[in-house]
Design an enzyme around this catalytic site. Structure first.
Site, PDB file in Angstrom:
ATOM      1  CD  GLU A 153     -19.521   5.753   4.676  1.00 30.03           C
ATOM      2  OE1 GLU A 153     -19.287   4.990   5.625  1.00 30.03           O
ATOM      3  OE2 GLU A 153     -20.441   5.548   3.859  1.00 30.03           O
ATOM      4  CG  ASP A 201      -2.228   0.751   0.948  1.00 30.35           C
ATOM      5  OD1 ASP A 201      -2.246   1.593   0.037  1.00 30.35           O
ATOM      6  OD2 ASP A 201      -3.215   0.491   1.649  1.00 30.35           O
TER       7      ASP A 201
END
Length: 871
Positions: A618, A270
């Site tokens: 979110e 990542d």
């Protein structure tokens, strides 16, 4: 003689062309196998060249005519973050709600076609190497949505390992194609493996779970994609697992992924995860030790382009051998060869995909189909829905009614046209129905900033407008690359999109300067709307500072203004990754008057309230700290209180109310469930969300979406967010009573189940067929999601598990026999060491429109049978 000369001339030209096209190196010889070509190419690279090819942004190797390439691209629900206009499908959680593997496979296929078109066009324009234009997509996100508070759960296929695995496999098959030699595109399963928040601490968080939960919940989908779907790539996660960073985990990376599953594809970190080894996890001393350990654990790419640069020193210091780097290089170049990047376009059938495929009619139609399929009807008392089409007045309210951002979700592209909830209702209602819209409230408060157009009061150096200075660095350093006058401060670019011919929207800064002349005396509130970093200065005073990515700065500032006075306004903006948007607006805050609102709309035939939450609240590591939200995650699953208060006021009108809820995660709505007659969950539905919602509201489409997550009643139902144990989590282990269960969804018709057939005794190691008859016993045509659950009596931790699902269409009165084949794997659990353990003793198998023992008013007669596993 003439014929002889002509023949000789042709022979000479053919020989000359053959000589000119003769490969200089074996890796250029298309007659050789990919393995031979890859081995040859890697053997010719210098140490420095090898290390540079292990970054996500790889430079060109000019001496071999190898172009630059950036591995980083996204295709979560359509090609993302591209400057081209593309088709945007429902967010991943919405696609999961379709319970339709065929639809998902088609969506991935269409997305790969659009991605190929973009890649081909950029190659023609000699723009190879720019981010978000490649063919290696870091999707799908198959993490288990274990807790509804996780902001990135919207990117997943829900809480169930089986559903996630089946949908994920369909996505990979659709995206990668079926050509025996070439990949259409390369999928990547992420984030491997025990990863699902919290977002604010993900760079240092250590996830701890039992081996039982690891093998039975967190790993099954990854195993399915690696072993069976043959996914090209895997992304290892930011967090640590059992104290080791995931990208350097002995258990996850070495023992399971490479050794047990025999994964031969590539692994990327990542982005920035290798830096986290020494910056946040503190498990490694420096970049040299972090990079070395990551490569030795099989991480081939450093997304972030920093730590792996130290591999040159690591080799020279004897920390790692150059041959070990070659292992990673062979994996990486194999993917590029399989994508056809080193072969003539005439050999690769995907290499000629034109840009006319972008937003093609078939793709747009499928986006609408999936938006319709995703919608879940949660409640419909007294047949409130579908609405009549001859209504005189419809009132549409709420923060998501006209919110184009919400329907796009995150990790999204940009389509040519968006249909919001409001627009969809207007289009459907027609000219004879009055559609009245008011936003009424924000998501979390009842005070709205009513904007004014103040751009006419902007001037700089005696001219109307704003002085805009753009810098090709992240520090506003030196002279600007270019300066121009703009009419306002209002921009949106996808990452990498051209700001001008001189600069792309990636890793840049900008300064906007203007003088605002106040037309009146009083108050004026300036509001910043921007991603990444921003500052607002008024008359040299810094009034808003959110320059650092993780710094939560205010977004608005109230200014006392005096008529005729000038105020120097300066906005400074920093963009690093993702989309680039910066906007300065001004106006005055006004508190909503619910009593006045209800009085204004009391003559409505129906009130449609579009609320819930949005990707503005979110998502991934966000700069958000509104009540109930923190850094991308939620601190409560409750619907923001102001929305319930508004609906309480709306109920006093006595008019029918339809609550259209947009969300990427489960929301607790106990009051609404008791008091609002019709509730529709529409997720983040993509470019055609509004059309699909209107189709459902007015009955032109009979809803059949099913919940891929459990909707709990309250926060009291949830364990600690940071607790990774599956005890009392998700429908498989939850011992309480949910508000709306996993697999739940209503219809405008009714379905009845009967005649379950299967063997009375199961033999270990053999397939078993289970079937049931499904009848549309209602008056409308419709679709049903038939679900098969297995409940082993000798598995006390497990309540039940989904092991089969099919979405079918039935006309009114029609019946179909639906069959499932349960494999030995379906009738097994995993041991704490990853070994398959067949279920034993009595097993209950049920088939119905949802879970057994949970009432669904439009689906009845769940059929079940207790079976005995023979020894």
């Amino acid at each position: 003689m003439k014929n002889i000369l002509v023949s000789f001339s042709l022979l000479f030209c053919t020989a000359l062309n053959a000589q000119q096209n003769k490969p200089e190196f074996p890796f250029q010889n298309t007659a050789l196998s990919f393995e031979q070509r890859v081995n040859d190419l890697v053997s010719r690279l210098t140490l420095e060249e090898k290390v540079a090819q292990m970054l996500n942004a790889t430079p060109a190797i000019k001496r071999f005519n190898i172009p630059a390439y950036d591995w980083w691209n996204e295709v979560l629900h359509g090609v993302a973050r591209t400057q081209y206009k593309v088709t945007v499908y429902p967010q991943a959680i919405g696609m999961a709600a379709t319970f339709d593997t065929n639809s998902l496979k088609t969506m991935a296929d269409y997305s790969a076609i659009e991605g190929r078109a973009i890649f081909n066009e950029n190659t023609k324009q000699n723009k190879a190497g720019s981010r978000y234009t490649g063919l290696t997509y870091w999707t799908p996100n198959i993490n288990i949505f274990r807790d509804p508070r996780w902001g990135r759960g919207q990117e997943t296929y829900g809480e169930d390992p089986f559903l996630t695995a089946m949908l994920g496999k369909s996505f990979v098959n659709g995206l990668q194609g079926n050509d025996p030699k070439y990949l259409k595109a390369a999928a990547c399963a992420k984030h491997y493996a025990v990863h699902s928040g919290p977002e604010p601490s993900r760079h240092s968080f250590n996830a701890v779970t039992s081996d039982y939960d690891l093998w039975n919940t967190y790993l099954p989908a990854f195993k399915e994609l690696v072993v069976n779907a043959k996914v090209a790539g895997v992304m290892c996660a930011y967090n640590a697992f059992k104290t080791q960073p995931c990208c350097g985990s002995d258990e996850l990376m070495t023992h399971i992924l490479r050794d047990q599953w025999q994964f031969t594809g590539y692994v990327t970190s990542d982005c920035g995860a290798i830096d986290d080894f020494y910056r946040f996890h503190k498990t490694h001393a420096d970049a040299v030790s972090a990079a070395t350990d990551a490569v030795l654990h099989g991480t081939d790419i450093d997304c972030g382009n920093q730590s792996y640069k130290a591999l040159v020193d690591a080799v020279k210091q004897g920390k790692i051998s150059e041959k070990q780097l070659d292992v990673s290089l062979r994996r990486l170049f194999m993917i590029r060869f399989r994508l056809g990047m080193f072969d003539p376009p005439s050999m690769v059938k995907y290499a000629n995909t034109p840009t006319s495929e972008l937003e093609s009619p078939a793709h747009a139609a499928h986006a609408l189909k999936m938006a319709r399929q995703s919608i879940v009807l949660l409640k419909n008392e007294n047949h409130t829905l579908p609405l009549r089409k001859n209504l005189k007045k419809i009132v549409v309210l709420g923060p998501n009614a006209d919110n184009g951002i919400a329907i796009l979700g995150n990790y999204n592209g940009t389509p040519s046209r968006l249909v919001t909830v409001l627009q969809g209702i207007k289009d459907k209602a027609g000219s004879n129905t009055e559609v009245v819209y008011e936003k009424a409230i924000q998501f979390t408060n009842d005070t709205l900033l009513v904007y004014s157009d103040v751009s006419s009061q902007y001037s700089i150096d005696g001219k109307k407008g704003v002085k805009a200075e753009y810098f090709n660095n992240k520090e506003l350093a030196g002279d600007p690359l270019f300066t121009r006058t703009e009419s306002d401060i209002d921009h949106f670019w996808q990452e990498g999109e051209a700001v001008t011919d001189q600069m792309k929207a990636l890793n840049f800064t900008a300064r906007y300067t203007t003088d605002y002349t106040a037309p009146t005396t009083g108050d004026l509130t300036f509001e910043m709307d921007a991603d990444d970093g921003y500052r607002l200065l008024i008359d040299g005073n810094e009034v808003i500072n959110a320059w650092q990515r993780n710094r939560f700065g205010a977004r608005s500032h109230k200014l006392q203004i005096e008529k005729g006075k000038k105020y120097r306004i300066v906005v400074e903006y920093l963009q690093t990754e993702g989309k680039a948007n910066v906007r300065l607006r001004a106006g005055n805050f006004i508190k909503s008057d619910f009593a006045a609102l209800t009085n204004r709309i009391k003559d409505a035939d129906v009130i449609v309230y579009a609320g819930g939450i949005s990707p503005q609240l979110e998502g991934e590591e966000m700069r958000v700290n509104y009540p109930g939200f923190n850094g991308g995650d939620r601190t409560t699953i409750a619907l923001p209180a102001v929305q319930t208060e508004l609906m309480k006021a709306l109920k006093t009108t006595g008019k029918p109310i339809v609550f259209v809820m947009l969300t990427g995660s489960a929301i607790a709505i106990p009051w609404e469930n008791e008091n609002i007659p019709a509730i529709v969950n529409a997720w983040y539905g993509g470019q055609s969300a509004g059309t699909a919602i209107a189709d459902v509201l007015f009955g032109d489409y009979n809803p059949a979406g099913r919940l891929p997550v459990t909707f709990y009643k309250s926060d009291n139902d949830l364990p600690s967010f940071e607790e990774y144990s599956m005890n009392n989590r998700t429908y498989r282990y939850f011992k309480g009573e949910p508000l709306y269960p996993f697999g739940y969804g209503l219809s405008y018709t009714n379905f009845t189940y009967s005649d379950l057939r299967t063997a009375a005794t199961l033999s270990p190691g053999k397939n078993v067929t289970v079937s049931a008859r499904v009848t549309n016993s209602g008056a409308k045509d419709g679709e049903e999601v038939v679900q098969l659950y297995v409940a082993p009596k000798n598995e006390p931790q497990l309540v039940r598990a989904l092991k089969g699902f099919k979405r079918i269409a039935l006309k009114a009165g029609e019946s179909k026999v639906v069959s499932f084949t349960l494999t030995p794997q379906d009738l097994s659990t995993m041991s704490t060491s990853g070994k398959t353990i067949p279920m034993s003793g009595k097993i209950t198998i049920s088939i119905g429109g949802g879970q057994p023992d949970l009432k669904i008013k439009t689906s009845s007669g769940v059929v079940r049978k207790d079976l005995l596993v023979s020894k």
